[in-house]
Write a protein that holds these residues in place. Structure first.
Motif, PDB file in Angstrom:
ATOM      1  N   MET A   1       0.840  -1.203   0.000  1.00 57.71           N
ATOM      2  CA  MET A   1       0.000   0.000   0.000  1.00 57.71           C
ATOM      3  C   MET A   1       0.877   1.256   0.000  1.00 57.71           C
ATOM      4  O   MET A   1       0.672   2.189  -0.780  1.00 57.71           O
ATOM      5  N   GLU A   2       1.917   1.282   0.852  1.00 56.02           N
ATOM      6  CA  GLU A   2       2.810   2.431   0.931  1.00 56.02           C
ATOM      7  C   GLU A   2       3.583   2.597  -0.371  1.00 56.02           C
ATOM      8  O   GLU A   2       3.717   3.705  -0.890  1.00 56.02           O
ATOM      9  N   LEU A   3       4.081   1.484  -0.926  1.00 61.80           N
ATOM     10  CA  LEU A   3       4.835   1.555  -2.183  1.00 61.80           C
ATOM     11  C   LEU A   3       3.954   2.066  -3.314  1.00 61.80           C
ATOM     12  O   LEU A   3       4.367   2.889  -4.143  1.00 61.80           O
ATOM     13  N   ALA A   4       2.705   1.618  -3.344  1.00 65.05           N
ATOM     14  CA  ALA A   4       1.776   2.062  -4.387  1.00 65.05           C
ATOM     15  C   ALA A   4       1.516   3.563  -4.265  1.00 65.05           C
ATOM     16  O   ALA A   4       1.443   4.289  -5.264  1.00 65.05           O
ATOM     17  N   SER A   5       1.387   4.050  -3.023  1.00 65.10           N
ATOM     18  CA  SER A   5       1.154   5.476  -2.826  1.00 65.10           C
ATOM     19  C   SER A   5       2.356   6.292  -3.274  1.00 65.10           C
ATOM     20  O   SER A   5       2.208   7.358  -3.894  1.00 65.10           O
ATOM     21  N   VAL A   6       3.557   5.808  -2.984  1.00 71.69           N
ATOM     22  CA  VAL A   6       4.773   6.505  -3.406  1.00 71.69           C
ATOM     23  C   VAL A   6       4.821   6.596  -4.925  1.00 71.69           C
ATOM     24  O   VAL A   6       5.103   7.658  -5.503  1.00 71.69           O
ATOM     25  N   GLN A   7       4.533   5.497  -5.596  1.00 72.38           N
ATOM     26  CA  GLN A   7       4.569   5.481  -7.055  1.00 72.38           C
ATOM     27  C   GLN A   7       3.509   6.417  -7.634  1.00 72.38           C
ATOM     28  O   GLN A   7       3.752   7.130  -8.613  1.00 72.38           O
ATOM     29  N   THR A   8       2.339   6.450  -7.001  1.00 72.70           N
ATOM     30  CA  THR A   8       1.270   7.338  -7.484  1.00 72.70           C
ATOM     31  C   THR A   8       1.684   8.799  -7.361  1.00 72.70           C
ATOM     32  O   THR A   8       1.432   9.605  -8.276  1.00 72.70           O
ATOM     33  N   LEU A   9       2.331   9.151  -6.255  1.00 75.93           N
ATOM     34  CA  LEU A   9       2.798  10.521  -6.067  1.00 75.93           C
ATOM     35  C   LEU A   9       3.868  10.888  -7.094  1.00 75.93           C
ATOM     36  O   LEU A   9       3.877  12.000  -7.635  1.00 75.93           O
ATOM     37  N   LEU A  10       4.767   9.960  -7.363  1.00 73.99           N
ATOM     38  CA  LEU A  10       5.821  10.212  -8.341  1.00 73.99           C
ATOM     39  C   LEU A  10       5.234  10.404  -9.748  1.00 73.99           C
ATOM     40  O   LEU A  10       5.651  11.297 -10.496  1.00 73.99           O
ATOM     41  N   HIS A  11       4.277   9.566 -10.094  1.00 69.90           N
ATOM     42  CA  HIS A  11       3.623   9.692 -11.406  1.00 69.90           C
ATOM     43  C   HIS A  11       2.902  11.030 -11.515  1.00 69.90           C
ATOM     44  O   HIS A  11       2.932  11.693 -12.568  1.00 69.90           O
ATOM     45  N   ALA A  12       2.228  11.435 -10.453  1.00 69.02           N
ATOM     46  CA  ALA A  12       1.510  12.708 -10.475  1.00 69.02           C
ATOM     47  C   ALA A  12       2.483  13.866 -10.647  1.00 69.02           C
ATOM     48  O   ALA A  12       2.217  14.830 -11.380  1.00 69.02           O
ATOM     49  N   CYS A  13       3.642  13.784  -9.959  1.00 71.87           N
ATOM     50  CA  CYS A  13       4.652  14.836 -10.071  1.00 71.87           C
ATOM     51  C   CYS A  13       5.218  14.885 -11.495  1.00 71.87           C
ATOM     52  O   CYS A  13       5.313  15.963 -12.104  1.00 71.87           O
ATOM     53  N   ASP A  14       5.568  13.715 -12.030  1.00 70.39           N
ATOM     54  CA  ASP A  14       6.135  13.668 -13.386  1.00 70.39           C
ATOM     55  C   ASP A  14       5.132  14.148 -14.432  1.00 70.39           C
ATOM     56  O   ASP A  14       5.509  14.756 -15.430  1.00 70.39           O
ATOM     57  N   GLY A  15       3.840  13.866 -14.185  1.00 66.68           N
ATOM     58  CA  GLY A  15       2.805  14.258 -15.139  1.00 66.68           C
ATOM     59  C   GLY A  15       2.213  15.624 -14.844  1.00 66.68           C
ATOM     60  O   GLY A  15       1.218  16.021 -15.475  1.00 66.68           O
ATOM     61  N   ASP A  16       2.750  16.324 -13.834  1.00 74.51           N
ATOM     62  CA  ASP A  16       2.266  17.653 -13.460  1.00 74.51           C
ATOM     63  C   ASP A  16       0.781  17.626 -13.109  1.00 74.51           C
ATOM     64  O   ASP A  16       0.024  18.552 -13.426  1.00 74.51           O
ATOM     65  N   ASP A  17       0.369  16.544 -12.447  1.00 70.84           N
ATOM     66  CA  ASP A  17      -1.041  16.335 -12.094  1.00 70.84           C
ATOM     67  C   ASP A  17      -1.266  16.777 -10.641  1.00 70.84           C
ATOM     68  O   ASP A  17      -1.162  15.983  -9.708  1.00 70.84           O
ATOM     69  N   GLU A  18      -1.564  18.043 -10.463  1.00 72.64           N
ATOM     70  CA  GLU A  18      -1.718  18.580  -9.106  1.00 72.64           C
ATOM     71  C   GLU A  18      -2.933  17.966  -8.389  1.00 72.64           C
ATOM     72  O   GLU A  18      -2.865  17.629  -7.206  1.00 72.64           O
ATOM     73  N   ASP A  19      -4.050  17.830  -9.108  1.00 71.20           N
ATOM     74  CA  ASP A  19      -5.249  17.265  -8.482  1.00 71.20           C
ATOM     75  C   ASP A  19      -5.013  15.823  -8.038  1.00 71.20           C
ATOM     76  O   ASP A  19      -5.420  15.416  -6.942  1.00 71.20           O
ATOM     77  N   GLY A  20      -4.382  15.032  -8.891  1.00 75.15           N
ATOM     78  CA  GLY A  20      -4.096  13.645  -8.535  1.00 75.15           C
ATOM     79  C   GLY A  20      -3.146  13.561  -7.357  1.00 75.15           C
ATOM     80  O   GLY A  20      -3.294  12.690  -6.478  1.00 75.15           O
ATOM     81  N   PHE A  21      -2.167  14.461  -7.300  1.00 68.55           N
ATOM     82  CA  PHE A  21      -1.211  14.490  -6.185  1.00 68.55           C
ATOM     83  C   PHE A  21      -1.937  14.785  -4.873  1.00 68.55           C
ATOM     84  O   PHE A  21      -1.724  14.105  -3.855  1.00 68.55           O
TER      85      PHE A  21
END
Length: 607
Positions: free
Chosen positions: A1-21
């Motif tokens: 769960m923690e690893l998935a959240s980290v990856q989601t945050l990284l993807h949001a940052c790389d994709g400039d997705d503020e809402d998703g972050f």
């Protein structure tokens, strides 16, 4: 769960997705604040981009959303405290975000509570950004925001003052404006902290402002903290003079004496004030100690008062009081105390809280140990070690605190902190009250003082006039020596009185305080020769039953220990009572009517 959240945050940052972050942070907070913090820190460490700057953009977007949701303040705190990533710098983009935070509103509802200088202060701390790193636009915006928010109440102005302490952030005029608005008495320490980082002009303004507003004590503190004694030499005198007049008007002798001890120039007024309050004996004592002139009429009045019958306890004439200032005195004291069975202990300190006089007493002697003379002598340390380890019970009022302070102030007297056995009369009396009245121990401690115990057990209260004063002055007056000796002698006599007048756990005590059992009636408990042996003064020892896993080592069978043990007992049923006398006694116990545990056990007879 923690690893998935980290990856989601990284993807949001790389994709400039503020809402998703922001939504992922919301989801992470469902597992707790600390867990979300760890996830965010882990993502920052793994990011190869400007993770910190992206988080700041999300923070600005988060606080600009008018929707009020409980998780938003926590998310804002996480983002504000995150700090810069591995490649982040205070770039132009970051400076623009700081401007956005500075211009965000402060005060108000939950949403706006995430804005303004509170978050900006946290961001600048986390990023380690100083005033010198700000561009002109950011510097001006933040400065204006500090001045703006300094007029707001509570935490909002506190944030402004905190940020205002950043060196070189504000001009001198702006700093003075913030000080003038913020220094309203509700955040003195924060304003002082800000003033430390400002120039001498602002510091002088703060002291003058407080004096003009009549806040003389706060002004004196500012002078001390900021090191402005040369420019404001009378700051301390001014507030103490004002405080002294208020204390005299209210009859607060402790405050009057304390202020006189602190400020030499006020000692004459202190003596006059004590005379106004009717404290003639104390006024004469301090006048002699301080070298203050006092009229013969007052001295005559004091002498006549000393001859008259007083409502306070006095030391018996056959009690020898001795100042201990020589090697011979130490050795003589040691021998007498080692032969004693009970030793009273008390301690007097100077106005700075440093022990200056130790009082040790037996029923016939009182030793006043001048710690300013012998406190560091090896011979005294040896004598104290022997006395503290001796068989005599050491008694006092707050005795553990006194001995602890003594050992801390004089390292060679470390044995004092380990003295045994000890009895604190405050705790003894509280235990007895709890036992007799069935009240809790916290409530039982209310109103207990050494003077009250003296009145209860010895017939008269103590005159506590000399409780205040300069205990470092030598020589001590006869009146002050008498007071000091009494404070160590009284615990001995009270302890003796408690031991003889509060014989524990007789039938009356059992009937009033037993949690589960009661004696059927006192007359039914008889010795073999049929003489009743249970009355209000029958000594007794209670035997309580515990499982082997809960059993404890026997303690000395003294009344106050039994009282404490008995009054706190809840789990085991009372098994038997042993009366001090020859032969055996048959005790019949029956359960209380409202005691279900007793009803289940039924009546029991024990021999």
């Amino acid at each position: 769960m923690e690893l998935a959240s980290v990856q989601t945050l990284l993807h949001a940052c790389d994709g400039d997705d503020e809402d998703g972050f922001i939504q992922e942070i919301c989801a992470a907070l469902s597992g707790g604040f600390q867990s979300a913090r760890a996830i965010l820190e882990s993502a920052k460490a793994k990011s190869a981009g400007a993770f910190g700057e992206f988080a700041l953009r999300c923070l600005v977007k988060l606080i600009s959303n008018p929707v009020v949701e409980p998780w938003r303040p926590q998310a804002a705190a996480l983002l504000a405290d995150l700090g810069r990533g591995t490649v982040d710098v205070p770039s132009a983009g970051v400076q623009t975000l700081l401007v956005s935070l500075a211009t965000a509103p402060s005060g108000g509802d939950l949403s706006s509570s995430m804005g303004g200088l509170k978050l900006l202060t946290r961001v600048m701390n986390a990023w380690a950004i100083g005033a010198e790193q700000l561009n002109d636009e950011a510097h001006a915006a933040i400065s204006r925001a500090v001045v703006r928010d300094s007029v707001l109440p509570g935490a909002w102005a506190l944030a402004a003052v905190t940020l205002g302490s950043v060196p070189d952030l504000l001009t001198s005029e702006m700093s003075i404006a913030v000080i003038k608005e913020a220094d309203d008495g509700s955040r003195d320490d924060a304003v002082l902290q800000m003033a430390k980082s400002l120039g001498a002009e602002c510091q002088r303004f703060l002291v003058q402002l407080r004096q003009e507003r009549g806040r003389l004590k706060a002004a004196a503190k500012a002078v001390e903290v900021l090191g402005l004694q040369d420019q404001f030499p009378d700051a301390g005198y001014l507030w103490r003079s004002e405080a002294l007049e208020a204390a005299i008007e209210k009859g607060r002798r402790e405050a009057v004496v304390g202020l006189g001890c602190e400020e030499v120039r006020l000692r004459g007024r202190c003596v006059d004030g004590l005379l106004q309050c009717g404290e003639v004996e104390l006024a004469v004592d301090l006048a002699d100690a301080w070298g203050v002139g006092i009229s013969e009429a007052v001295r005559h009045e004091n002498a006549e008062r000393a001859k008259a019958e007083v409502p306070y306890l006095r030391l018996p004439l056959d009690v020898d009081v001795q100042m201990v200032t020589t090697e011979a005195c130490i050795e003589g004291m040691r021998g007498i105390l080692l032969d004693a069975s009970v030793i009273g202990v008390d301690l007097e300190c100077n106005t700075a809280g440093t022990p200056t006089l130790l009082q040790l007493a037996t029923p016939r002697q009182a030793f006043l140990v001048d710690l300013q003379v012998v406190g560091s002598w090896p011979s005294f340390a040896t004598a104290m070690q022997d006395v503290c380890a001796g068989h005599a019970r050491k008694v006092g009022f707050g005795i553990a605190e006194d001995l602890g302070k003594l050992s801390k102030s004089f390292p060679s007297l470390a044995a004092a902190a380990c003295a045994a056995p000890l009895s604190d009369l405050r705790e003894v009396e509280a235990q007895l009250r709890s036992l007799e009245s069935g009240i809790g121990k916290k409530r039982a401690r209310e109103g207990i003082s050494l003077s009250a115990l003296a009145e209860k057990y010895l017939g008269k209260p103590l005159d506590k006039a000399f409780q205040v004063g300069d205990w470092s002055h030598r020589p001590l007056s006869q009146a002050r020596m008498h007071y000091a000796a009494l404070d160590a002698w009284v615990p001995v006599k009270v302890y003796e009185a408690v031991q003889t007048s509060n014989c524990m756990l007789c039938s009356a005590h059992l009937h009033r305080t037993s949690r589960r059992w009661q004696l059927c009636s006192s007359p039914t408990v008889k010795m073999p020769w049929e003489r009743p042996v249970v009355d209000a003064r029958t000594p007794g020892l209670v035997s309580l039953s515990f499982p082997p896993s809960e059993d404890v080592e026997p303690q000395p069978t003294e009344d106050y220990i039994l009282a404490s043990f008995y009054s706190t007992w809840r789990r085991s049923q009372l098994k038997m009572m042993h009366f001090l006398g020859p032969g055996a006694a048959k005790v019949k116990l029956k359960p209380k009517e409202d005691d279900t545990a007793g009803e289940e056990a039924g009546h029991q007879d024990f021999w």
